[in-house]
Design an enzyme around this catalytic site. Structure first.
Site, PDB file in Angstrom:
ATOM      1  N   ASP A  34       0.804  -1.216   0.000  1.00 17.39           N
ATOM      2  CA  ASP A  34       0.000   0.000   0.000  1.00 17.39           C
ATOM      3  C   ASP A  34       0.837   1.266   0.000  1.00 17.39           C
ATOM      4  O   ASP A  34       0.292   2.365  -0.083  1.00 17.39           O
ATOM      5  CB  ASP A  34      -0.965   0.000   1.198  1.00 17.39           C
ATOM      6  CG  ASP A  34      -2.415  -0.188   0.753  1.00 17.39           C
ATOM      7  OD1 ASP A  34      -2.624  -0.553  -0.422  1.00 17.39           O
ATOM      8  OD2 ASP A  34      -3.323   0.042   1.563  1.00 17.39           O
ATOM      9  N   ASP A  52     -11.296  -6.418  10.763  1.00 14.04           N
ATOM     10  CA  ASP A  52     -11.264  -7.876  10.827  1.00 14.04           C
ATOM     11  C   ASP A  52     -12.373  -8.416  11.731  1.00 14.04           C
ATOM     12  O   ASP A  52     -13.107  -9.340  11.354  1.00 14.04           O
ATOM     13  CB  ASP A  52      -9.889  -8.351  11.312  1.00 14.04           C
ATOM     14  CG  ASP A  52      -9.324  -7.485  12.436  1.00 14.04           C
ATOM     15  OD1 ASP A  52     -10.093  -6.713  13.049  1.00 14.04           O
ATOM     16  OD2 ASP A  52      -8.115  -7.586  12.715  1.00 14.04           O
TER      17      ASP A  52
END
Length: 729
Positions: A139, A444
């Site tokens: 990223d 998550d």
């Protein structure tokens, strides 16, 4: 595959034997808690009723939260796999494809050498290489990380056959060489020396490039992939950079032994300032789409870039759950524990979360499955893609073929890039109903809860040899910041429209929601803890008694609950593999986290709700400082940061130090303190004892890890002023 009529399970589930002993103990503690509540409600004093109400509120919270934690302990299960049966039932050609996702976001805090160690460890799994594909999401869009991955390709051709020839563990090179294998036969010793030399040469080249912050001209010319950085603007503004570095379908892609290599892909998804990128969740979703065009493995493993594979058969363990004919169809994901290789003997910062891994997640498993914790987790691709569970659900993992439909390499590259661009998710369900959830710091946990709400179950598997090992924070500040993010995200999720209360209770059993709630309500613990660690100590300055006299029968519930809960906690910690000193460190860190991380998480959550703050994703640094590392290995706490959280902890410690000093003086003079206040004295004394490392850092240490003098001055001044005001009021 064997006939279903001759079904033999691929895994077994055993209940914890100790639960039969635990239940009567828990019932007795609950009775003690109720008696404490009754005492508080029926013995209001004439003076100090406001403080008394505060004590009642704190004790009501402690009791409620303890009851909530029983969801983790009332019933626990442990899983065991039968990999021999798996091998007998399925041949290598029958196994499903596995796509492994490794995510990194910043080469400054996540060094490229560390990243490729994780990549190499998963490329070397004991699994058919033609069924294995590894995807690295960068990223930061860093050419340094891309360069490290190129080096990884070359070294991997030597490393993977070495791992399989000698069946070594672990298969991350740095971790393997750190173990310094002994008693190798002459041939193996020679091979070991040559492979270690190759690794060191590669490591030196990568570290030199990282230090110079640029890739050498030679390396840039040798690989056409570097041309993608010609139009690179910044890490937040660039085109998609996509490269298949090893194509598993290419007959030329082989190691030095002539064996097929796993597919290896580099991806830096498109970034534009006008499009919010959704941090790791956005990267994961881009990988799901990109991988579907290349390998489309029906099972996805995701690991953080600092969490290398420590067990080469973890894939086979996971398959024992997914491929079980009777129970496998209801399993959405298999979660391995988050373990760390650099935890000290006595776990200085409580970073291993030992009780959570060895006890609490086993309790969640008994209620429908553990949470998804963002790393070390095997997912079914179809479930991540939004599929709902039904009684007839089956896991279709055979004969999955990805075709390029005659497209040229350039056409195929453009097709893949399209699913990784910024605009692809507009007006779609990505991040809401499909893929990893957006809009939460703990994406998550939110994703796992959403999966459970769709009717699926999950499995917690904690093998004797840990599946994955990561890098734990080595300073107090790193650990406090990490827990602030976790507690803030869990609190946001708890009260969100997709959270435990509004959605979870409608779709998931109460025991599992209570288990989620333990973490969702981490942050509100701060009020009761801060109150209990300050007010009883300050009240001693005025001779205000907050607990029953020693001669009163009401003292027994307080004594029983305090002693029994802490003794059980100690036994639980030691039975989970810890030490007595480690338990003491754990208690200190839980106090520190509840009094600082959780408080600031609660404040930030409130500010976000009223529009004064935005949540951000903080990347924990994994860069090592030799001097700092030496102090950490010596188990010397690192306080050397002037931060609001450390200042608050120091202030609480100073308040209790001054109050305990006043207590000693008062006892010697026999004017203020009486034996009736012994419980308050003990509480204050315990807080002083637990803060001894902080006092040492404030008054005696001279190394860079000492408490900054500015923090010592501010906290001591604030504590002295508060004690003076309280004593004179």
């Amino acid at each position: 595959m064997a006939d279903i009529s001759s079904y033999v399970p691929l895994f077994e589930t055993k209940k914890a034997k100790s639960s039969y002993l635990y239940k009567p103990f828990a019932a007795s503690v609950f009775l003690g808690i109720v008696l404490i509540w009754i005492y508080r409600a029926t013995h209001f004093p004439e003076n100090g009723w406001v403080v008394w109400m505060g004590m009642l509120g704190a004790e009501l919270w402690f009791g409620f939260y303890w009851i909530l934690t029983q969801a983790h302990r009332w019933n626990r299960v442990y899983r065991h796999t039968f990999k021999d049966r798996l091998s007998q039932r399925y041949g290598d050609d029958d196994f499903p494809g596995i796509d492994v996702f490794v995510c990194t976001a910043d080469p400054k805090t996540e060094p490229p050498v560390m990243v490729i160690n994780t990549v190499l460890s998963v490329m070397a799994y004991d699994y058919p290489p033609e069924k294995l594909s590894v995807y690295l999401s960068d990223d930061a869009g860093s050419d340094l990380t891309f360069y490290a991955l190129l080096e990884c390709c070359h070294f991997g051709k030597h490393w993977i056959p070495y791992c399989k020839k000698y069946n070594i563990e672990p298969r991350a090179p740095e971790a393997y060489f750190r173990t310094r294998p002994q008693n190798l036969d002459p041939h193996h010793a020679q091979h070991f020396a040559s492979i270690q030399k190759l690794y060191q040469e590669m490591e030196n080249r990568i570290e030199l490039a990282t230090k110079l912050d640029r890739v050498s001209m030679n390396a840039s010319i040798q690989h056409k992939g570097f041309s993608k950085w010609d139009s690179f603007s910044s890490r937040k503004d660039h085109d998609t950079i996509f490269q298949i570095l090893i194509d598993g379908k290419d007959t030329e892609a082989k190691d030095i032994e002539g064996c097929v290599l796993p597919t290896l892909v580099y991806l830096a998804r498109e970034k534009r300032p006008e499009y919010f990128h959704n941090y790791k969740a956005g990267a994961m979703n881009a990988l799901i789409r990109v991988s579907s065009k290349i390998s489309n493995g029906p099972i996805i493993l995701n690991v953080d870039c600092d969490m290398y594979s420590n067990n080469s058969v973890s894939i086979r363990d996971a398959l024992c759950f997914f491929l079980d004919e009777k129970k496998g169809n209801e399993i959405a994901f298999v979660q391995f524990p988050q373990s760390f290789h650099n935890v000290t003997k006595n776990d200085l910062y409580g970073a291993s979360l030992q009780v959570i891994s060895e006890v609490e997640f086993c309790g969640l498993d008994a209620s429908g499955g553990p949470m998804y914790i963002g790393t070390g987790c095997f997912h079914r691709r179809d479930v991540l893609s939004g599929r709902k569970f039904s009684s007839g659900s089956t896991f279709k993992w055979k004969n999955i073929i990805v075709s390029r439909n005659g497209k040229s390499s350039s056409e195929f590259e453009e097709q893949v890039k399209e699913v990784a661009n910024c605009r692809y998710e507009e007006n779609t369900q990505w991040g809401s109903e499909i893929g990893v959830k957006y809009g939460c710091l703990v994406e998550d946990v939110a994703t796992g809860l959403s999966i459970h709400c769709r009717g699926w179950k999950s499995i917690y598997f904690n093998p004797k040899r840990k599946g994955f090992l990561g890098f734990a924070g080595i300073t107090l500040d790193q650990n406090l910041v990490q827990h602030k993010r976790w507690s803030e995200g869990n609190l946001q999720l708890f009260f969100s429209k997709d959270g435990h209360i509004r959605k979870g209770l409608r779709h998931v059993n109460v025991a599992l929601i209570a288990g989620y709630g333990v973490y969702g309500l981490w942050a509100p613990n701060c009020f009761a803890v801060v109150f209990y660690t300050i007010i009883p100590s300050l009240c001693m300055l005025k001779g205000l008694q907050l607990f029953p006299r020693v001669s009163s029968l009401w003292i027994y519930p307080f004594m029983y609950v305090s002693i029994s809960v802490n003794m059980y906690s100690l036994v639980e910690f030691i039975s989970s593999g810890g030490t007595i000193s480690g338990w003491w460190n754990e208690q200190r860190m839980w106090l520190y986290k509840r009094a600082s991380s959780y408080l600031f998480a609660l404040v930030d959550t409130f500010l976000k709700l009223v529009g004064f703050s935005e949540s951000g994703f903080v990347i924990s640094a994994k860069v090592l400082d030799n001097e700092l590392m030496h102090r950490y290995e010596q188990e010397i706490m690192e306080f050397g940061v002037d931060s609001p959280m450390v200042t608050l902890l120091s202030s609480i410690a100073m308040i209790n130090l001054f109050c305990s000093a006043a207590m000693v003086v008062g006892v010697l003079r026999s004017k203020i303190f009486e034996i009736s206040m012994i419980f308050q004295m003990v509480c204050c004394g315990v807080i002083v004892l637990i803060n001894l490392p902080l006092y040492s850092a404030a008054f005696f240490r001279r190394d860079p890890g000492r408490l900054p003098s500015s923090v010592t001055f501010k906290s001591a001044s604030a504590a002295l002023c508060l004690c003076t005001i309280f004593a004179m009021s």
